[in-house]
Structures are given as C-alpha cells and as structure tokens.
Design a protein around this motif. Structure first.
Motif, short mmCIF file in Angstrom:
data_model
loop_
_atom_site.label_atom_id
_atom_site.label_comp_id
_atom_site.label_asym_id
_atom_site.label_seq_id
_atom_site.Cartn_x
_atom_site.Cartn_y
_atom_site.Cartn_z
N ARG A 230 33.39 37.61 49.81
CA ARG A 230 33.73 37.90 51.20
C ARG A 230 33.93 39.39 51.43
N VAL A 231 34.63 40.06 50.53
CA VAL A 231 34.86 41.50 50.69
C VAL A 231 33.54 42.26 50.64
N ALA A 232 32.66 41.87 49.73
CA ALA A 232 31.36 42.54 49.63
C ALA A 232 30.55 42.38 50.91
N ALA A 233 30.71 41.23 51.57
CA ALA A 233 30.01 41.02 52.85
C ALA A 233 30.62 41.85 53.96
N LEU A 234 31.94 42.03 53.93
CA LEU A 234 32.62 42.82 54.94
C LEU A 234 32.32 44.30 54.82
N ALA A 235 32.21 44.79 53.59
CA ALA A 235 32.06 46.23 53.36
C ALA A 235 31.17 46.47 52.15
N PRO A 236 29.86 46.48 52.36
CA PRO A 236 28.97 46.69 51.23
C PRO A 236 29.16 48.03 50.53
N THR A 237 29.70 49.02 51.27
CA THR A 237 29.96 50.35 50.68
C THR A 237 31.47 50.59 50.69
N VAL A 238 32.04 50.72 49.52
CA VAL A 238 33.48 50.94 49.38
C VAL A 238 33.70 52.17 48.52
N ALA A 239 34.58 53.05 48.97
CA ALA A 239 34.83 54.30 48.23
C ALA A 239 35.71 54.09 47.02
N ALA A 240 36.65 53.13 47.10
CA ALA A 240 37.59 52.94 46.00
C ALA A 240 38.23 51.56 46.10
N VAL A 241 38.61 51.03 44.94
CA VAL A 241 39.40 49.80 44.86
C VAL A 241 40.69 50.15 44.14
N LEU A 242 41.81 49.99 44.83
CA LEU A 242 43.12 50.27 44.25
C LEU A 242 43.85 48.96 44.02
N SER A 243 44.61 48.89 42.93
CA SER A 243 45.27 47.64 42.58
C SER A 243 46.67 47.88 42.06
N SER A 244 47.55 46.94 42.35
CA SER A 244 48.82 46.87 41.65
C SER A 244 48.54 46.74 40.16
N PRO A 245 49.41 47.24 39.29
CA PRO A 245 49.16 47.16 37.85
C PRO A 245 49.34 45.77 37.24
N LEU A 246 49.88 44.80 38.00
CA LEU A 246 50.09 43.46 37.45
C LEU A 246 48.77 42.72 37.33
N SER A 247 48.66 41.87 36.30
CA SER A 247 47.36 41.28 35.96
C SER A 247 46.79 40.38 37.04
N ARG A 248 47.65 39.71 37.83
CA ARG A 248 47.11 38.87 38.89
C ARG A 248 46.38 39.68 39.94
N CYS A 249 46.76 40.96 40.08
CA CYS A 249 46.06 41.86 41.00
C CYS A 249 44.86 42.54 40.34
N THR A 250 45.03 43.01 39.10
CA THR A 250 43.91 43.70 38.46
C THR A 250 42.73 42.75 38.24
N ALA A 251 43.01 41.47 37.96
CA ALA A 251 41.92 40.49 37.81
C ALA A 251 41.22 40.27 39.15
N THR A 252 42.01 40.21 40.23
CA THR A 252 41.43 40.08 41.57
C THR A 252 40.60 41.31 41.91
N ALA A 253 41.13 42.47 41.62
CA ALA A 253 40.43 43.72 41.91
C ALA A 253 39.15 43.86 41.10
N ALA A 254 39.18 43.44 39.85
CA ALA A 254 37.99 43.54 39.00
C ALA A 254 36.86 42.68 39.55
N ALA A 255 37.19 41.48 40.03
CA ALA A 255 36.17 40.61 40.61
C ALA A 255 35.57 41.24 41.86
N ILE A 256 36.41 41.83 42.70
CA ILE A 256 35.92 42.48 43.92
C ILE A 256 35.04 43.68 43.56
N ALA A 257 35.50 44.49 42.62
CA ALA A 257 34.72 45.66 42.21
C ALA A 257 33.36 45.26 41.66
#
Length: 394
Positions: A230-257
């Motif tokens: 869904r995020v990739a469809a909303l914004a095919p060009t993204v300058a940066a992905v920032l994440s909380s350091p906790l693993s539930r967020c970094t795993a989510t961020a890694a999938a989006i990236a």
C-alpha cells in the motif's frame, strides 16, 4: 482608497498574570508606515496570554474595518504567533475561544502572515497596552486612542508574567501561515507517511506495550506485507524510511523499504514508544485495578507519566524534533515514519491543532497509515488518518 496590505502590531499584558490587564494594537499602511488606526482597552483582571489574544483580535478587526485585503501581523508573543500558525497546540481551554475568534477574522482576508518580533520592535503597541494596564489598575488613562501614542519611543515597562516560547517551532522563523481554502500544490510540501507497526501478541492481548521489544506476531507479519504494498502504491518515490529502533517497527520498515526498491532504513530513537514504566506488559484491566488513581491522573493530563514512565508531553517533544528535522532535511520530498501509537497520535494532534482529549478519542490500528503534508510557511494538510483498507482481506 482602502490600503491593500496593512501591518498589524499587537501586544497585551497583565501585571500579576492574572492581574490588571490590557492590550494595544496599531494598524499601519505597509507601504508608507502611516498609522491608520489604534486600539487599546483595559480588560480588568486577566492573564497575559488572554490580553495578547485580545490585542490580536482588536488589530485584525480594525484592519477589516479599513477594508484591507492582506495583513502582516507582527507580535512579540511567540505563543500567539505559533498557535495561530498551527504549530503549537492551544492547551489552555480559556484561550481556545479567543484563538477561534481570531481565526474567524483571519478568514476575512485574502492572506494573513504572522511574524514574531522582539519586544523592542513592538514599542507602539506595547505603550498602548501599558496605558490600558494602568487603567485596569485604577490609574486614569485613555483606553481608546485616535492618534499615534505619545512617547512611543521611550522605554516602556514589559508586562509581568510574560510566558513566551515554551517549545521549539516547526518551520521557518518568522512564522507565516497564509489563510486560504485554496488547495496548496502538493509538490511543494514535505509529505509524511506515518505507519504504525504490525500487530504483536501484546496488541492482541490488550497489554501496554512501550519500550519492551515485542516482535511481530504471525498476523502482524501478514499485515506488514500488505502495508508495504500500500505504501509503495501511495508513494513510489520515497526519500527516506525512518523507524523506531524496536523490532516490531524495524521489521515493518524493512518490508516497506523492500517494496520501495530497497530504500535504506534509518532508526530514530525519538520515534520509540512511550515508556509505560510499571505498566509495561500489563493488561489494561490490570492497570485499572492496580493503579486507579494514577491512571485517572494520567488520562487527565499529558504532563503526567505512568509510575516510573514517561509523559506524553515528553513524547510530543521527541516527535516534534523528528518532524522539524525532516522539514529541513527533505523539503518537498516524501518520508515514511514507522512508529507506535503514542508518537503518531501526538504528531496528528498537533497537525490538527486538536486538544488533549484527541489522544484518547483517536484509535490507531496496527499497520494503519496516516498521511500529512507540511509546508515551510507552517501550512499543514492532514490527508489520511488510520487508513486500513489494505488490511481488509486479512
């Protein structure tokens, strides 16, 4: 002929905060500097901030009566300037009606720009305000002038109890926020895509989940895959992905990236969840039973922290630092922030200039997406809140 652009200089003060209060406002022709109108009035007993808002209202009213199309507001109250630009929350309930009245006046002009100035550059309005405070204190003085104030170049006593800047401002200074219903061009904004991490076991069990590093559940991992698409469809060009350091967020961020073409993920400590202290890992029911008084106090004020934990006021300061940095580092670009309920709610609260009750009325689902645009002049457009349409099949 009515001047097209005028400058409003406004001030207010209180000797005692609350105490004898008054305001002053001056309207000038922006091109020539000629004084077109003055307003001042005693307010009896009031606070410094109430008097400052009343000065702004009086100045805008006078500008409207003159038929001005655009207004440049100049005030030495950082609080009023930042609140009118929508960057600081209006926390005190007594100021909200005044801010609403001022906002209604702003809407009568094609554009209103707010600028903070030092007190020594606001002497004319300050002198009028001090004369009004004298009247409120029982000293005879004129409360409404029709000509420039006498002695505006002499030192005037500053109002007692002035509480200027209380938090850093987002965006540029001087702060401007043109009032308009006209849609802003999205390509000039910095777009923030706010994503809450996917579900964990604590989410399902309705437990307080703060600094504990609880991983995504199986359902959470499935949510994350759909969210990334869904995020990739909303914004095919993204300058940066920032994440909380906790693993539930970094795993989510890694999938989006990964869905965006392996955009690097940067962890940001200020995006971490609120520290719930002694409540961490406990169910909502357990906390209600074991800490009823502390919970009531916590729900009543964002300045109160759970026992051994962190207040929402402090979380808001952290989230504010992140957003302010992104506006400088990525002007006009899209950035994805993967975080938790509390930081995301606080960013949305401030973007919507909502009250503290907003924090307990907004529900954010796991893997929900919110989108907002922010402009360098202080303009904000909240476009999506808690979008979960991509999770419908799960």
């Amino acid at each position: 002929m009515a001047p097209r652009v005028v400058t409003v200089e406004a001030d207010g003060g209180s000797r005692g905060n609350p105490g004898p209060a008054g305001y002053g406002a001056v309207v000038r022709d922006s091109e020539t500097g000629e004084v077109l109108a003055e307003r001042s009035e005693s307010l009896g007993t009031a606070t410094n901030n109430v008097a400052e808002y009343q000065g702004l209202i009086a100045g805008l009213t006078a500008a409207a009566e003159l038929g001005a199309a655009e207004v440049d507001v100049r005030m030495d109250s950082k609080l009023v300037v930042e609140q009118m630009c929508g960057r600081w929350q209006i926390k005190h309930p007594g100021l909200r009606p005044l801010a609403a009245q001022a906002a209604g006046l702003v809407g009568r002009f094609a554009a209103v720009r707010f600028t903070w100035i030092p007190r020594d550059q606001n002497r004319h309005a300050d002198a009028l305000a001090n004369a009004a405070m004298d009247a409120a204190a029982g000293r005879p003085t004129a409360t409404r002038a029709a000509a420039p104030a006498v002695g505006s170049d002499k030192a005037t006593a500053p109002a007692v109890g002035s509480d200027k800047a209380i938090a850093p401002a987002v965006g540029s200074d001087p702060a401007t926020a043109p009032a308009s219903w006209e849609p802003r061009p999205t390509f000039t904004a910095t777009r923030l895509i706010l994503v809450r991490h996917g579900e964990t076991e604590y989410t399902e069990q309705r437990r307080y989940s703060g600094r504990g590093d609880v991983p995504l559940s199986e359902k959470g991992r499935a949510q994350v895959r759909e969210t990334a698409t869904r995020v990739a469809a909303l914004a095919p060009t993204v300058a940066a992905v920032l994440s909380s350091p906790l693993s539930r967020c970094t795993a989510t961020a890694a999938a989006i990236a990964g869905a965006l073409g392996d955009v690097p993920v940067r962890t940001e400590d200020d995006l971490i969840e609120c520290d719930f202290g002694q409540w961490e890992g406990r169910t909502f029911a357990e906390v209600r039973e074991g800490w009823p008084g502390e919970m009531d106090a916590w729900l009543a004020s964002p300045r109160v922290a759970p026992p051994g934990g962190e207040s929402f006021t402090h979380v808001a300061e952290r989230a504010h630092r992140v957003v302010a940095g992104l506006l400088t580092a990525y002007p006009g670009e899209t950035v994805v922030l993967v975080s938790h309920v509390s930081p995301i709610k606080l960013v949305l609260r401030d973007a919507l200039t909502a009250g503290d009750g907003f924090l307990h009325r907004l529900f954010l689902d796991a893997a929900g997406i919110s989108v907002l645009d922010m402009w360098p002049d202080g303009g904000v457009a909240v476009r999506t809140v808690n979008d979960t349409s991509h999770l419908a099949a799960l």
